[in-house]
Scaffold this motif. Structure first.
Motif, PDB file in Angstrom:
ATOM      1  N   GLY A  16       0.803  -1.206   0.000  1.00 56.83           N
ATOM      2  CA  GLY A  16       0.000   0.000   0.000  1.00 56.83           C
ATOM      3  C   GLY A  16       0.839   1.260   0.000  1.00 56.83           C
ATOM      4  O   GLY A  16       0.518   2.245  -0.683  1.00 56.83           O
ATOM      5  N   MET A  17       1.925   1.252   0.768  1.00 54.68           N
ATOM      6  CA  MET A  17       2.821   2.415   0.778  1.00 54.68           C
ATOM      7  C   MET A  17       3.402   2.665  -0.608  1.00 54.68           C
ATOM      8  O   MET A  17       3.491   3.808  -1.062  1.00 54.68           O
ATOM      9  CB  MET A  17       3.973   2.192   1.770  1.00 54.68           C
ATOM     10  CG  MET A  17       3.643   2.439   3.210  1.00 54.68           C
ATOM     11  SD  MET A  17       5.154   2.439   4.208  1.00 54.68           S
ATOM     12  CE  MET A  17       5.741   0.766   3.984  1.00 54.68           C
ATOM     13  N   ASN A  18       3.816   1.596  -1.277  1.00 51.93           N
ATOM     14  CA  ASN A  18       4.384   1.753  -2.612  1.00 51.93           C
ATOM     15  C   ASN A  18       3.380   2.381  -3.563  1.00 51.93           C
ATOM     16  O   ASN A  18       3.722   3.258  -4.365  1.00 51.93           O
ATOM     17  CB  ASN A  18       4.847   0.395  -3.145  1.00 51.93           C
ATOM     18  CG  ASN A  18       6.209   0.003  -2.625  1.00 51.93           C
ATOM     19  OD1 ASN A  18       7.225   0.371  -3.198  1.00 51.93           O
ATOM     20  ND2 ASN A  18       6.237  -0.726  -1.519  1.00 51.93           N
ATOM     21  N   ALA A  19       2.132   1.939  -3.471  1.00 55.36           N
ATOM     22  CA  ALA A  19       1.096   2.487  -4.339  1.00 55.36           C
ATOM     23  C   ALA A  19       0.880   3.970  -4.068  1.00 55.36           C
ATOM     24  O   ALA A  19       0.723   4.777  -4.995  1.00 55.36           O
ATOM     25  CB  ALA A  19      -0.208   1.716  -4.143  1.00 55.36           C
ATOM     26  N   ALA A  20       0.881   4.348  -2.790  1.00 59.36           N
ATOM     27  CA  ALA A  20       0.592   5.736  -2.414  1.00 59.36           C
ATOM     28  C   ALA A  20       1.755   6.682  -2.666  1.00 59.36           C
ATOM     29  O   ALA A  20       1.551   7.871  -2.920  1.00 59.36           O
ATOM     30  CB  ALA A  20       0.192   5.788  -0.934  1.00 59.36           C
ATOM     31  N   VAL A  21       2.981   6.179  -2.620  1.00 54.49           N
ATOM     32  CA  VAL A  21       4.162   7.051  -2.683  1.00 54.49           C
ATOM     33  C   VAL A  21       4.781   7.128  -4.079  1.00 54.49           C
ATOM     34  O   VAL A  21       5.373   8.152  -4.447  1.00 54.49           O
ATOM     35  CB  VAL A  21       5.221   6.577  -1.658  1.00 54.49           C
ATOM     36  CG1 VAL A  21       6.549   7.332  -1.819  1.00 54.49           C
ATOM     37  CG2 VAL A  21       4.696   6.736  -0.236  1.00 54.49           C
ATOM     38  N   LEU A  22       4.638   6.090  -4.893  1.00 56.97           N
ATOM     39  CA  LEU A  22       5.409   5.987  -6.137  1.00 56.97           C
ATOM     40  C   LEU A  22       5.291   7.222  -7.025  1.00 56.97           C
ATOM     41  O   LEU A  22       6.301   7.801  -7.449  1.00 56.97           O
ATOM     42  CB  LEU A  22       4.987   4.742  -6.923  1.00 56.97           C
ATOM     43  CG  LEU A  22       5.681   4.548  -8.282  1.00 56.97           C
ATOM     44  CD1 LEU A  22       7.190   4.501  -8.116  1.00 56.97           C
ATOM     45  CD2 LEU A  22       5.165   3.285  -8.969  1.00 56.97           C
ATOM     46  N   GLY A  23       4.090   7.653  -7.344  1.00 56.24           N
ATOM     47  CA  GLY A  23       3.922   8.799  -8.232  1.00 56.24           C
ATOM     48  C   GLY A  23       4.536  10.069  -7.676  1.00 56.24           C
ATOM     49  O   GLY A  23       5.118  10.879  -8.414  1.00 56.24           O
ATOM     50  N   HIS A  24       4.449  10.245  -6.359  1.00 54.92           N
ATOM     51  CA  HIS A  24       4.969  11.461  -5.725  1.00 54.92           C
ATOM     52  C   HIS A  24       6.501  11.463  -5.692  1.00 54.92           C
ATOM     53  O   HIS A  24       7.126  12.500  -5.907  1.00 54.92           O
ATOM     54  CB  HIS A  24       4.392  11.593  -4.321  1.00 54.92           C
ATOM     55  CG  HIS A  24       2.898  11.696  -4.319  1.00 54.92           C
ATOM     56  ND1 HIS A  24       2.237  12.836  -4.714  1.00 54.92           N
ATOM     57  CD2 HIS A  24       1.932  10.785  -4.013  1.00 54.92           C
ATOM     58  CE1 HIS A  24       0.924  12.627  -4.633  1.00 54.92           C
ATOM     59  NE2 HIS A  24       0.729  11.400  -4.208  1.00 54.92           N
ATOM     60  N   ALA A  25       7.102  10.311  -5.435  1.00 54.39           N
ATOM     61  CA  ALA A  25       8.563  10.229  -5.450  1.00 54.39           C
ATOM     62  C   ALA A  25       9.080  10.470  -6.868  1.00 54.39           C
ATOM     63  O   ALA A  25      10.107  11.136  -7.065  1.00 54.39           O
ATOM     64  CB  ALA A  25       9.016   8.868  -4.932  1.00 54.39           C
ATOM     65  N   LEU A  26       8.360   9.941  -7.844  1.00 50.30           N
ATOM     66  CA  LEU A  26       8.770  10.146  -9.234  1.00 50.30           C
ATOM     67  C   LEU A  26       8.627  11.620  -9.626  1.00 50.30           C
ATOM     68  O   LEU A  26       9.478  12.176 -10.336  1.00 50.30           O
ATOM     69  CB  LEU A  26       7.924   9.260 -10.140  1.00 50.30           C
ATOM     70  CG  LEU A  26       8.418   9.031 -11.572  1.00 50.30           C
ATOM     71  CD1 LEU A  26       9.855   8.539 -11.583  1.00 50.30           C
ATOM     72  CD2 LEU A  26       7.511   8.049 -12.284  1.00 50.30           C
ATOM     73  N   ALA A  27       7.567  12.271  -9.161  1.00 48.87           N
ATOM     74  CA  ALA A  27       7.386  13.702  -9.435  1.00 48.87           C
ATOM     75  C   ALA A  27       8.508  14.524  -8.802  1.00 48.87           C
ATOM     76  O   ALA A  27       9.004  15.490  -9.406  1.00 48.87           O
ATOM     77  CB  ALA A  27       6.025  14.163  -8.913  1.00 48.87           C
ATOM     78  N   TYR A  28       8.920  14.151  -7.591  1.00 48.21           N
ATOM     79  CA  TYR A  28      10.012  14.876  -6.931  1.00 48.21           C
ATOM     80  C   TYR A  28      11.303  14.736  -7.735  1.00 48.21           C
ATOM     81  O   TYR A  28      12.054  15.704  -7.912  1.00 48.21           O
ATOM     82  CB  TYR A  28      10.224  14.345  -5.510  1.00 48.21           C
ATOM     83  CG  TYR A  28      11.310  15.082  -4.762  1.00 48.21           C
ATOM     84  CD1 TYR A  28      11.019  16.216  -4.012  1.00 48.21           C
ATOM     85  CD2 TYR A  28      12.640  14.662  -4.832  1.00 48.21           C
ATOM     86  CE1 TYR A  28      12.019  16.913  -3.351  1.00 48.21           C
ATOM     87  CE2 TYR A  28      13.644  15.354  -4.172  1.00 48.21           C
ATOM     88  CZ  TYR A  28      13.337  16.474  -3.428  1.00 48.21           C
ATOM     89  OH  TYR A  28      14.338  17.172  -2.787  1.00 48.21           O
ATOM     90  N   ASN A  29      11.566  13.534  -8.227  1.00 48.63           N
ATOM     91  CA  ASN A  29      12.813  13.276  -8.945  1.00 48.63           C
ATOM     92  C   ASN A  29      12.791  13.739 -10.392  1.00 48.63           C
ATOM     93  O   ASN A  29      13.848  13.870 -11.023  1.00 48.63           O
ATOM     94  CB  ASN A  29      13.138  11.778  -8.912  1.00 48.63           C
ATOM     95  CG  ASN A  29      13.691  11.330  -7.579  1.00 48.63           C
ATOM     96  OD1 ASN A  29      14.398  12.067  -6.911  1.00 48.63           O
ATOM     97  ND2 ASN A  29      13.355  10.107  -7.185  1.00 48.63           N
ATOM     98  N   ALA A  30      11.609  13.992 -10.954  1.00 52.33           N
ATOM     99  CA  ALA A  30      11.469  14.255 -12.386  1.00 52.33           C
ATOM    100  C   ALA A  30      12.408  15.335 -12.925  1.00 52.33           C
ATOM    101  O   ALA A  30      12.982  15.169 -14.010  1.00 52.33           O
ATOM    102  CB  ALA A  30      10.017  14.588 -12.716  1.00 52.33           C
ATOM    103  N   PRO A  31      12.620  16.453 -12.214  1.00 50.64           N
ATOM    104  CA  PRO A  31      13.510  17.477 -12.772  1.00 50.64           C
ATOM    105  C   PRO A  31      14.934  16.994 -13.015  1.00 50.64           C
ATOM    106  O   PRO A  31      15.656  17.576 -13.832  1.00 50.64           O
ATOM    107  CB  PRO A  31      13.484  18.580 -11.699  1.00 50.64           C
ATOM    108  CG  PRO A  31      12.178  18.404 -11.004  1.00 50.64           C
ATOM    109  CD  PRO A  31      11.972  16.917 -10.965  1.00 50.64           C
ATOM    110  N   ALA A  32      15.347  15.940 -12.337  1.00 52.51           N
ATOM    111  CA  ALA A  32      16.718  15.441 -12.470  1.00 52.51           C
ATOM    112  C   ALA A  32      16.823  14.262 -13.424  1.00 52.51           C
ATOM    113  O   ALA A  32      17.934  13.807 -13.723  1.00 52.51           O
ATOM    114  CB  ALA A  32      17.259  15.035 -11.092  1.00 52.51           C
TER     115      ALA A  32
END
Length: 358
Positions: A259-275
């Motif tokens: 459940g944590m992976n489902a809830a966090v994945l998109g947000h972690a990817l958005a944080y990293n996207a600029p790099a």
């Protein structure tokens, strides 16, 4: 599609994999080929019928069974499992189930110095890695040890047919996260990226089919294959912000790992996207969405398959956000985009509230 880098070092992890419907029936011959003579079975109580079937297949090779399996591998229970392995004179531990069962097996291997056979029934992927984890209180310790990698993994898609959609969805999001992070993790290289993108393609397409048609063996086979690939790249590519955050949250609040992976994945990817602009483009190509929509696409996928989309729904307390952000910044210091406390606090707040990633 250009590779991540053409200069890299790569250590392939050893181990045998047997994949295919009905492959569990080869367990006795495969175990004997490893030299196993006394096997401790590790499977939780809910896996009773399957464990009984495997025990019957193994026959006289079985020396005992441990069933006190819970998520995040509490250290005191891991010690109890290792003690039982010693008591029955086990030379091999065979785990049946998801990442929790596999994790207990790894703990026994590291403490008792024996080998492990893994029979996954979810999409956890940890069976393909040398990564181990133990929880103690509100902290989860994670490490890497070559001895923790199972010597044999038997993937039988038939064993996933009874996996409820409510577990299959989050477990699949966990596997997706493995593949996504492998693209920019510390061990990223062209070989890993090729496998990771194939895993993402298969999982993104297959998970809705698994949830919509639970008895579709072809779909289950595809997703298990994708999860296997995700495990391979997790084991060699390493982890970054997403998994570091999930380990912190799991240790602090004992939240469901899938459940944590489902809830966090998109947000972690958005944080990293600029790099990771080029990597975002590569992901977009294999899931057929616009690059700017990639983080939101994984959030939408979680919602579409009934997986959690907010940490609040998993039971995380709002007053834990500040301390969680502080710990994630420390744990993820080497992330591809350096973590800042304000940035990570906002990322966790978005995941807590279930906002669609921008």
């Amino acid at each position: 599609m250009r590779a991540v880098s053409t200069e890299f070092a790569y250590d392939a992890l050893p181990g045998r994999v047997v994949f295919g419907a009905g492959s569990r029936r080869s367990l006795a011959s495969e175990a004997e080929a490893l030299g196993a003579q006394r096997i401790l079975i590790i499977a939780d109580q809910a896996t009773g019928a399957l464990a009984s079937e495997v025990i019957a297949i193994l026959g006289g090779l079985v020396a005992g069974r441990f069933d006190e399996v819970v998520q995040h591998v509490p250290a005191h229970l891991a010690r109890a499992a290792a003690a039982q392995a010693r008591e029955v004179g086990a030379d091999t531990v065979l785990t049946i189930g998801g990442g929790s069962a596999t994790g207990f097996g790894k703990a026994v291997v590291l403490e008792a110095g024996i080998r492990q056979i893994a029979v996954p029934t979810t999409y956890a992927g940890s069976e393909m890695t040398a990564i181990w984890g133990l929880s103690d209180g509100d902290r989860k310790q994670v490490g890497v040890d070559a001895a923790a990698k199972p010597a044999l993994v038997v993937y039988d898609p038939e064993l996933t047919l009874t996996l409820p959609a409510g577990i299959a969805g989050p477990s699949g999001m966990n596997a997706l996260a493995h593949a996504v992070e492998a693209l920019y993790g510390p061990g990223a290289n062209p070989f890993i990226s090729f496998i990771a993108l194939e895993s993402i393609r298969v999982m993104y397409r297959g998970l809705p089919a698994v949830v919509a048609e639970p008895h579709d063996l072809a779909a289950r086979t595809d997703v298990l294959y994708g999860a296997y690939l995700g495990g391979v790249v997790l084991g060699t590519g390493g982890t970054a912000l997403h998994h570091k955050a999930c380990h912190v949250l799991g240790g602090m609040f004992n939240l469901d790992h899938g459940g944590m992976n489902a809830a966090v994945l998109g947000h972690a990817l958005a944080y990293n996207a600029p790099a990771i602009g080029e990597i975002i483009n590569n992901i977009a190509a294999v899931i057929d969405v616009a690059a700017r929509e990639v983080p939101a696409a994984f959030f939408d996928l979680a919602g579409a398959i009934g997986a959690p989309t907010s940490l609040e729904a998993l039971g995380m307390p709002a007053d834990g956000l500040d301390e969680a952000a502080r710990r994630v910044v420390i744990e993820a210091a080497a992330n591809v985009r350096p973590p800042t406390e304000d940035g990570i606090r906002q990322m966790l707040d978005d995941a807590f509230s279930g906002r669609r990633p921008a």
